[in-house]
Design a protein around this motif. Sequence first.
Motif, PDB file in Angstrom:
ATOM      1  N   ARG A  20      71.686 118.028  44.281  1.00 56.11           N
ATOM      2  CA  ARG A  20      71.296 116.517  44.091  1.00 56.11           C
ATOM      3  C   ARG A  20      72.274 116.044  45.815  1.00 56.11           C
ATOM      4  O   ARG A  20      73.338 116.901  45.870  1.00 56.11           O
ATOM      5  CB  ARG A  20      72.413 116.464  43.451  1.00 56.11           C
ATOM      6  CG  ARG A  20      72.414 114.611  42.959  1.00 56.11           C
ATOM      7  CD  ARG A  20      72.709 113.957  41.976  1.00 56.11           C
ATOM      8  NE  ARG A  20      72.621 114.061  41.187  1.00 56.11           N
ATOM      9  CZ  ARG A  20      71.456 113.687  40.529  1.00 56.11           C
ATOM     10  NH1 ARG A  20      70.847 112.894  40.924  1.00 56.11           N
ATOM     11  NH2 ARG A  20      70.940 113.769  39.114  1.00 56.11           N
ATOM     12  N   ILE A  48      73.707 113.803  48.765  1.00 57.44           N
ATOM     13  CA  ILE A  48      73.815 112.685  49.549  1.00 57.44           C
ATOM     14  C   ILE A  48      73.602 113.138  51.383  1.00 57.44           C
ATOM     15  O   ILE A  48      74.523 113.774  51.753  1.00 57.44           O
ATOM     16  CB  ILE A  48      75.094 112.605  49.054  1.00 57.44           C
ATOM     17  CG1 ILE A  48      75.609 111.977  47.785  1.00 57.44           C
ATOM     18  CG2 ILE A  48      75.576 111.124  50.306  1.00 57.44           C
ATOM     19  CD1 ILE A  48      74.703 110.947  47.549  1.00 57.44           C
ATOM     20  N   GLU A  80      69.586 110.807  48.507  1.00 58.12           N
ATOM     21  CA  GLU A  80      70.192 109.510  48.070  1.00 58.12           C
ATOM     22  C   GLU A  80      70.789 108.901  49.645  1.00 58.12           C
ATOM     23  O   GLU A  80      71.376 110.099  50.151  1.00 58.12           O
ATOM     24  CB  GLU A  80      70.758 109.105  47.908  1.00 58.12           C
ATOM     25  CG  GLU A  80      71.817 107.850  47.423  1.00 58.12           C
ATOM     26  CD  GLU A  80      72.622 106.928  46.468  1.00 58.12           C
ATOM     27  OE1 GLU A  80      73.133 106.798  46.867  1.00 58.12           O
ATOM     28  OE2 GLU A  80      73.066 107.967  45.265  1.00 58.12           O
ATOM     29  N   ARG A 118      78.063 110.531  42.023  1.00 58.98           N
ATOM     30  CA  ARG A 118      76.568 111.202  41.974  1.00 58.98           C
ATOM     31  C   ARG A 118      76.218 112.234  41.643  1.00 58.98           C
ATOM     32  O   ARG A 118      75.299 112.883  41.441  1.00 58.98           O
ATOM     33  CB  ARG A 118      75.727 110.862  43.086  1.00 58.98           C
ATOM     34  CG  ARG A 118      75.874 109.532  43.127  1.00 58.98           C
ATOM     35  CD  ARG A 118      75.005 108.636  43.354  1.00 58.98           C
ATOM     36  NE  ARG A 118      74.529 107.007  43.384  1.00 58.98           N
ATOM     37  CZ  ARG A 118      74.978 106.224  43.039  1.00 58.98           C
ATOM     38  NH1 ARG A 118      76.545 105.866  42.964  1.00 58.98           N
ATOM     39  NH2 ARG A 118      75.122 104.960  43.987  1.00 58.98           N
TER      40      ARG A 118
END
Length: 109
Positions: free
Chosen positions: A31, A33, A60, A83
């Motif tokens: 994941r 950012i 993201e 997140r």
Amino acid sequence: MMKSYSSPALYIQGQNILSQDYDQITCLGHRAIILSNGIAVNVAAEPLCQTLNTQNLVSEVVVISDHFNDHELTNLTALIKERAADIVIAVGGGKVIDISKIVAAKIDC
């Protein structure tokens, strides 16, 4: 008291690097950012985000303010923890890179 640390864990630079091998990024976690600002958001950060999402790496883009301060650093750190990001990617100039290194060090990723 002297403190020393090494950051980032991985730094990649080069012409068209974002359209090449993503294995260097996808091997780091699951994941991401992507921190960016200015023209780099549309030119590089958003396309990178879309590509990483197709590579089974949830990503993201978070746009950083030009007037970044300690309060925003606290909020950004909380957002990244919320997140559950295990990768922080800087796309942009020196300010974005510096902020990304600080945030990554704060959340130990």
